[in-house]
Scaffold this active site. Structure first.
Site, PDB file in Angstrom:
ATOM      1  N   ALA A 190       0.107   5.250  17.757  1.00  0.00           N
ATOM      2  CA  ALA A 190      -0.444   3.928  18.056  1.00  0.00           C
ATOM      3  C   ALA A 190      -0.585   3.039  16.830  1.00  0.00           C
ATOM      4  CB  ALA A 190      -1.802   4.077  18.746  1.00  0.00           C
ATOM      5  N   ASP A 191      -0.590   3.631  15.638  1.00  0.00           N
ATOM      6  CA  ASP A 191      -0.787   2.843  14.422  1.00  0.00           C
ATOM      7  C   ASP A 191       0.112   3.365  13.313  1.00  0.00           C
ATOM      8  OD1 ASP A 191      -1.786   0.947  12.684  1.00  0.00           O
ATOM      9  OD2 ASP A 191      -3.617   2.046  12.225  1.00  0.00           O
ATOM     10  N   LEU A 192       1.409   3.284  13.548  1.00  0.00           N
ATOM     11  CA  LEU A 192       2.361   3.768  12.550  1.00  0.00           C
ATOM     12  C   LEU A 192       2.467   2.739  11.432  1.00  0.00           C
ATOM     13  CD1 LEU A 192       4.318   6.044  11.831  1.00  0.00           C
ATOM     14  CD2 LEU A 192       6.132   4.746  12.977  1.00  0.00           C
ATOM     15  N   ASN A 208      -0.478   5.625   6.982  1.00  0.00           N
ATOM     16  CA  ASN A 208      -0.582   6.781   7.869  1.00  0.00           C
ATOM     17  C   ASN A 208       0.619   7.710   7.738  1.00  0.00           C
ATOM     18  OD1 ASN A 208      -3.106   6.274   8.928  1.00  0.00           O
ATOM     19  ND2 ASN A 208      -2.338   5.032  10.615  1.00  0.00           N
TER      20      ASN A 208
END
EC number: 2.7.1.166
Length: 240
Positions: A170-172, A176
């Protein structure tokens, strides 16, 4: 994954034993009292690095992260979520996804435990994972030195393998993704899930990652990232 249910909520764990784990593990104060905090990572909120006791059978460092809201919802409550079932809580869902990916051999942190504390119709949550030894996030890496074309291609291939499995992150973003001497890892799978592979969401994932690199480049002009680097990443992605 095993679960301990209590009146206050529930704890899920992977390898600790039920007679040692407790809700205290999920508080910074507990580790502070044991002089076990080894560092922290500061973003919008602080993530803590701790070294657990040898008595619980693990000498690796752990990462303790509390779940916080973002966006407009943060103004209403910074860390409280509506409870709609244990398996749907963000902590348990992320831990379960990490267990699956780790057991399948994907480069993700080793999951340890998750904690959910209910307060009426709402809950707060925390997760513990193992810290990847010798790793740094890509922003930290690229702020100091560049990566070779083969490394960019390796990163693209790594992301492609997650996408081929149907892993939606969801938050590439650049922070991360971790890099060690010979491996890339994806971290922070909050709100991640297994989906049917689709060009639409996979492309959106990649576009989000490219925007994050450009954003970091705007913050630090000397960041070692160019469009040629991105093309090398996409070349590795295409090859899978």
């Amino acid at each position: 994954m095993q679960i301990i249910i209590s009146p206050q909520g529930a704890i899920a764990f992977c390898h600790p034993t039920p007679d040692t784990i407790s809700s205290n593990w999920f508080t910074m104060e507990y580790w502070q009292q044991k002089s076990a905090i080894t560092g922290s990572s500061k973003g919008r909120y602080t993530t803590w690095f701790v070294k657990p006791d040898l008595s619980v059978g693990d000498d690796n460092q752990w990462v303790l992260r509390h779940y916080y809201r973002g966006g407009l919802m943060e103004k209403l409550s910074k860390d409280s979520y509506l409870y709609t079932g244990l398996n749907k809580t963000r902590a348990f869902a992320e831990l379960a996804l990490l267990v699956r990916l780790y057991n399948e051999g994907f480069p993700v942190p080793k999951p340890v435990a998750a904690n959910v504390e209910r307060h009426g119709l709402h809950y707060r949550a925390d997760i513990i994972i193992e810290r990847v030894e010798g790793a740094q996030d890509l922003v930290a890496k690229l702020s100091k030195s560049s990566m070779s074309d083969s490394q960019w291609q390796q990163l693209g291939s790594c992301i492609a393998q997650f996408h081929q499995r149907g892993v939606y992150h969801a938050d590439l973003n650049a922070k991360n993704i971790l890099i060690t001497e010979d491996q890339f890892y994806l971290i922070d799978f909050d709100r991640g899930e297994i989906r049917n592979p689709s060009t639409k969401w996979q492309t959106a994932n990649l576009e989000r990652l490219e925007r994050s690199f450009n954003k970091e480049k705007g913050i630090l002009s000397t960041l070692h990232f160019t469009q040629e680097n991105w093309q090398a990443l996409m070349a590795g992605y295409s090859k899978g």
